[in-house]
Design an enzyme around this catalytic site. Structure first.
Site, mmCIF file in Angstrom:
data_model
loop_
_atom_site.group_PDB
_atom_site.id
_atom_site.type_symbol
_atom_site.label_atom_id
_atom_site.label_comp_id
_atom_site.label_asym_id
_atom_site.label_seq_id
_atom_site.Cartn_x
_atom_site.Cartn_y
_atom_site.Cartn_z
ATOM 1 N N LYS A 39 1.238 -1.414 -0.022
ATOM 2 C CA LYS A 39 -0.098 0.027 -0.257
ATOM 3 C C LYS A 39 0.967 1.250 0.554
ATOM 4 O O LYS A 39 0.888 2.642 -0.799
ATOM 5 C CB LYS A 39 -0.919 0.223 1.348
ATOM 6 N N GLY B 239 -7.849 -3.349 2.401
ATOM 7 C CA GLY B 239 -9.527 -3.653 2.752
ATOM 8 C C GLY B 239 -9.648 -3.747 4.088
ATOM 9 O O GLY B 239 -10.881 -4.272 4.980
ATOM 10 N N GLU C 187 -1.688 7.638 8.340
ATOM 11 C CA GLU C 187 -2.249 8.075 7.256
ATOM 12 C C GLU C 187 -3.370 9.431 8.212
ATOM 13 O O GLU C 187 -3.406 8.606 9.478
ATOM 14 C CB GLU C 187 -3.166 7.573 6.149
ATOM 15 N N LYS C 188 -3.530 10.462 7.850
ATOM 16 C CA LYS C 188 -4.447 11.665 8.825
ATOM 17 C C LYS C 188 -6.145 10.677 8.751
ATOM 18 O O LYS C 188 -5.675 10.064 8.236
ATOM 19 C CB LYS C 188 -4.792 12.965 8.013
ATOM 20 N N GLU D 114 -6.345 2.318 -1.874
ATOM 21 C CA GLU D 114 -6.245 1.891 -2.759
ATOM 22 C C GLU D 114 -6.680 1.254 -3.225
ATOM 23 O O GLU D 114 -8.059 1.788 -4.046
ATOM 24 C CB GLU D 114 -5.593 0.737 -1.899
ATOM 25 N N ARG E 179 -8.602 -6.913 -8.857
ATOM 26 C CA ARG E 179 -8.947 -7.773 -9.184
ATOM 27 C C ARG E 179 -10.393 -7.796 -9.584
ATOM 28 O O ARG E 179 -11.551 -6.354 -9.270
ATOM 29 C CB ARG E 179 -9.250 -9.025 -7.796
ATOM 30 N N VAL F 37 -17.052 -8.156 -5.028
ATOM 31 C CA VAL F 37 -17.797 -8.593 -4.799
ATOM 32 C C VAL F 37 -19.376 -7.578 -5.664
ATOM 33 O O VAL F 37 -20.775 -8.405 -6.267
ATOM 34 C CB VAL F 37 -17.967 -8.413 -3.260
HETATM 35 C C1 MV4 Z 1 -9.215 5.103 5.947
HETATM 36 C C2 MV4 Z 1 -10.577 6.467 6.858
HETATM 37 C C3 MV4 Z 1 -10.139 7.183 7.390
HETATM 38 N N1 MV4 Z 1 -9.154 7.509 7.517
HETATM 39 N N2 MV4 Z 1 -7.915 5.978 5.554
HETATM 40 C C4 MV4 Z 1 -11.268 0.850 5.626
HETATM 41 C C5 MV4 Z 1 -10.462 -0.235 4.405
HETATM 42 C C6 MV4 Z 1 -10.099 0.045 4.017
HETATM 43 N N3 MV4 Z 1 -9.566 0.431 2.149
HETATM 44 C C7 MV4 Z 1 -9.543 2.156 3.637
HETATM 45 N N4 MV4 Z 1 -10.747 1.659 5.049
HETATM 46 C C8 MV4 Z 1 -10.879 3.342 5.423
HETATM 47 N N5 MV4 Z 1 -9.867 3.760 5.512
HETATM 48 C C9 MV4 Z 1 -7.969 7.153 6.633
HETATM 49 N N6 MV4 Z 1 -6.875 7.624 6.421
HETATM 50 C C10 MV4 Z 1 -11.588 4.744 6.816
HETATM 51 C C11 MV4 Z 1 -11.374 4.034 6.508
HETATM 52 C C12 MV4 Z 1 -13.037 3.103 6.303
HETATM 53 C C13 MV4 Z 1 -13.550 2.811 7.334
HETATM 54 C C14 MV4 Z 1 -13.008 3.093 8.503
HETATM 55 C C15 MV4 Z 1 -13.383 2.729 9.498
HETATM 56 C C16 MV4 Z 1 -15.139 2.144 9.967
HETATM 57 C C17 MV4 Z 1 -16.035 2.173 7.903
HETATM 58 C C18 MV4 Z 1 -14.748 2.476 7.618
HETATM 59 C C19 MV4 Z 1 -15.046 1.994 6.584
HETATM 60 C C20 MV4 Z 1 -14.699 2.491 5.086
HETATM 61 C C21 MV4 Z 1 -14.043 2.528 5.314
#
Ligand code: MV4
Length: 503
Positions: free
Chosen positions: A116, A163, A199-200, A288, A292, A295
């Site tokens: 990542k 994920g 990351e912030k 990210e 693939r 779903v």
């Molecule tokens: C985050 C974020 C907030 N700030 N990154 C979750 C899946 C993965 N691909 C990245 N995700 C997240 N990354 C930063 N810097 C929020 C998520 C996030 C999430 C976080 C907590 C609860 C539910 C979430 C649902 C989607 C994404």
């Protein structure tokens, strides 16, 4: 064109891919574990081979056994579906070594996007907006300095994760060092790699992703966005296309950014660029890339009419994309509910047992992608998602009403499923308004809603659909969707009109 394809997967996605092969006149090979002897994908394929015991490590994740079957059966190509070996660079390389086409991106693109931090640095060269964060190769002291610069709250993420795996939020400077140690330990044990980045923390954002397709001839296009904010513990539960938060201008911008991100790794095949979108600040950030088929790909297929799996096969066969960007248009609104063998009334506890009765919904605008049959045994070996219910409506209100109708037709006897959860969501004013973000599911308790009755929501949904019908379906897009506290449900429902049309 390929004559014979092996599907290295199980359940609904294996069936989905087998169907695409069948429509292209390609003969098919399934592989299965001891737990899947009577599975639908085994019955659906022209040939099927046992590859090991129930645990995935001993069957669906065994590269050697799958390549062995592919050689013996004489296949031209392997489709990995999602999960299992779909983002495994070693598997993509093993296919190439065996002279078999991997229906997916190159091992190099999988590797670059799979790490990542490398993914962030690679897409940044194409001016893709990133969440403010840290660079590759930093040790603890350097990370602590970056943390002070970013400020709190922030996220520590595993570079080999994704994920939502290996992620933790840190709210105070005092907690940083211990969180960093814990995050590294977790990453090391989960991924065999303790590299992390910062990351912030972006709060109250939506999870929006863009589907891309890229051929071997340098053509990369996008198929618009999917809204994936309705998640529980990083498992998506409901997805839709388009997103209620994205207007035509933002779609075009995020779409071209997604294309640039894919091009930055010379991406070929179907892929998805994940973004966080902050509707208040009107800002989006790359998270990210998933290298693939996903779903939730059907909601994009429903609104664009593009068969993503057939395109994957054509791309892997070296053909040019059949669509240019200007040929891609979306019509209507699609929603997908993931049907899992979990009991939403008991905190989504896995429900095991045998399906004793099954009646799946049909009718206008309804699509079911399912691994279920009477006699299906729900086990703890595999993912609890056993089916997907997808609908297409002229507009969002019609899609919601259609989903309510289809859910009410869905009868699964013998095991508990997530269907009651989906029914409550379709009845919830917040979902109907389209104002939710990723905190939506955690703020709710299934079966304990107090803000309104199901009847009220039903009437609100119907009213919204009627208003949409009356006022005509123009290509109206409602961006932002900020709601003032004193807005009534009724005014809001009225404003939901005609969220659909062409883009
Ligand atoms: C985050 C974020 C907030 N700030 N990154 C979750 C899946 C993965 N691909 C990245 N995700 C997240 N990354 C930063 N810097 C929020 C998520 C996030 C999430 C976080 C907590 C609860 C539910 C979430 C649902 C989607 C994404």
């Amino acid at each position: 064109m390929f004559k014979k394809v092996l599907v290295a997967n199980r359940a609904e996605i294996a069936v989905r891919v087998l169907r695409a092969c069948g429509e292209r006149g390609i003969s098919t090979v399934a592989v299965y574990s001891e737990a899947d002897r009577s599975a639908l994908h085994v019955r659906y394929a022209d040939e099927a081979y046992l590859i090991g015991p129930a645990p995935s490590r001993e069957s669906y994740l065994r590269i050697d056994k799958i390549i062995d079957v592919a050689r013996k059966a004489g296949v031209d190509a392997i489709h990995p579906g999602y999960g299992f070996l779909s983002e495994n660079a070693e598997f993509a390389a093993a296919c190439a070594d065996a002279g078999i086409t991997f229906i997916g991106p190159s091992a190099d693109a999988i590797e670059k996007m799979g790490d990542k931090i490398t993914a962030r640095e690679t897409v940044a060269k194409r001016n893709v907006p990133l969440v403010p964060g840290s660079a590759k190769g930093l040790h603890n002291e350097e990370l602590a300095a970056v943390a002070e610069q970013i400020g709190f709250p922030l996220m520590i993420k595993a570079s080999a994760g994704g994920g939502g795996k290996g992620m933790r939020a840190v709210y105070k400077a005092e907690e940083f060092q211990s969180s960093l140690d814990a995050a590294r330990r977790e990453a090391a044990s989960a991924f065999g790699n303790d590299e992390v980045y910062l990351e912030k923390l972006i709060t109250n954002a939506r999870h929006i992703e863009i589907q891309v397709l890229a051929d071997r001839h340098g053509n990369t296009i996008h198929l618009g966005e999917r809204e994936c904010s309705i998640q529980r513990r990083h498992q998506k539960l409901i997805e839709e296309a388009p997103s209620p938060a994205v207007n035509a201008e933002l779609r075009e911008e995020m779409g071209s950014v997604a294309v640039a991100a894919a091009e930055s790794v010379n991406y070929v095949n179907a892929g998805t660029i994940e973004f966080l979108y902050d509707a208040n600040e009107h800002k989006y950030y790359f998270l990210e890339m998933n290298t693939r088929l996903q779903v939730e790909h059907p909601v994009t297929e429903m609104v664009t009419g593009v068969d993503i799996v057939k395109e994957q096969i054509a791309i892997a066969d070296g053909r040019r994309l059949r669509y240019r960007q200007q040929d891609v248009a979306a019509k209507g609104w699609s929603i997908e509910c993931r049907i899992t063998t979990e009991d939403p009334h008991s905190n989504f506890m896995p429900s095991t047992g045998t399906v004793t009765y099954l009646k799946e919904p049909t009718g206008p605008g309804v699509r079911v992608e399912s691994a279920l049959y009477r006699g299906f045994e729900s086990s703890l070996y595999y993912d609890p998602m056993v089916a997907k219910l997808i609908v297409l409506g002229d507009n969002r209100a019609e899609a919601i009403l259609r989903m309510r109708r289809a859910l009410s037709e869905y009868r699964i006897g013998g095991i508990k499923t997530s269907i009651p959860f989906h029914q409550e969501i379709m009845d919830s004013t917040e979902f109907i308004w389209g104002t939710f973000d990723t905190s939506f599911v955690s703020r709710r308790t299934v079966g304990k809603r107090t803000n309104h009755t199901p009847e009220f929501a039903r009437v609100a949904a119907v009213a919204a659909a009627l208003i949409a019908e009356e006022e005509g379906r123009q290509a109206v897009h409602i961006g932002g969707n900020q709601r003032s506290e004193n807005d009534s449900t009724w005014k809001r429902s009225g404003r939901m009109r005609a969220q659909g049309g062409l883009w």
